[in-house]
Enzyme design. Sequence first.
Site, mmCIF file in Angstrom:
data_model
loop_
_atom_site.group_PDB
_atom_site.id
_atom_site.type_symbol
_atom_site.label_atom_id
_atom_site.label_comp_id
_atom_site.label_asym_id
_atom_site.label_seq_id
_atom_site.Cartn_x
_atom_site.Cartn_y
_atom_site.Cartn_z
ATOM 1 C CB CYS A 103 -0.631 -0.330 1.756
ATOM 2 S SG CYS A 103 -2.071 1.324 1.048
ATOM 3 C CB CYS A 106 -1.207 4.388 5.117
ATOM 4 S SG CYS A 106 -3.122 3.802 4.244
ATOM 5 C CB SER A 107 0.254 0.297 5.838
ATOM 6 O OG SER A 107 -0.886 0.355 7.634
ATOM 7 C CB CYS A 108 -4.771 -1.089 2.505
ATOM 8 S SG CYS A 108 -5.664 0.959 2.511
HETATM 9 FE FE FE Z 1 -3.685 2.438 2.692
#
Ligand code: FE
Length: 195
Positions: A103, A106-108
């Site tokens: 991602c 961010c950190s999906c």
């Molecule tokens: Fe994300």
Amino acid sequence: MTDHADAGIAQRVRALETALEGRGIVDGAELDEILDRLLTGATPRNGARLIARAWVDAAFRDRALADAHGALSELGLSMDHGPQPQLLRVVENTSAVHNVVVCTLCSCYPLSLLGPSPSWYKSAAYRARVVRWPREVLAEFGLRLGDDVEIRVWDASAETRYLVLPRRPEGTPRCTEDELAALVTRAGMIGTAAV
Ligand code: FE
């Protein structure tokens, strides 16, 4: 609120993590462990069940690639654990194509299928570098792919998340589905390891 709307919070959390790590109070691995304990039920064993079933049942594999949610529900699994529906897509590794997930914003990540994301997945270095230099980054993870293997990088978002279907390991024709599931790792389903 979407995960991306939470990006400011995520940044502050990362800054805090970095500060704590910098002072030697915690390290990334320790934080991963704490989150692992907090989020019981969200575990890479769930994703591994889907992978193992896809390896032993070609029709299930086809359904998983076409409609991941339908395949999940066949296993009693689901992506519905928040206020916002998340689309899951399963992407299949072959001898010619290797998939890896990031991602960039961010950190999906498919938390319910993979458990908490590893700290490197959230790191700025991984998010920036795997898109530009996937072959080099995978080599740093110990996964060296031939030049003839195309690498596809999938950028997850609040709406769409990805799960890599690794290639079934050699020498496993007699393994049961449960034995196969035990071989599947979180990194394999992100695409930074072979299995
Ligand atoms: Fe994300």
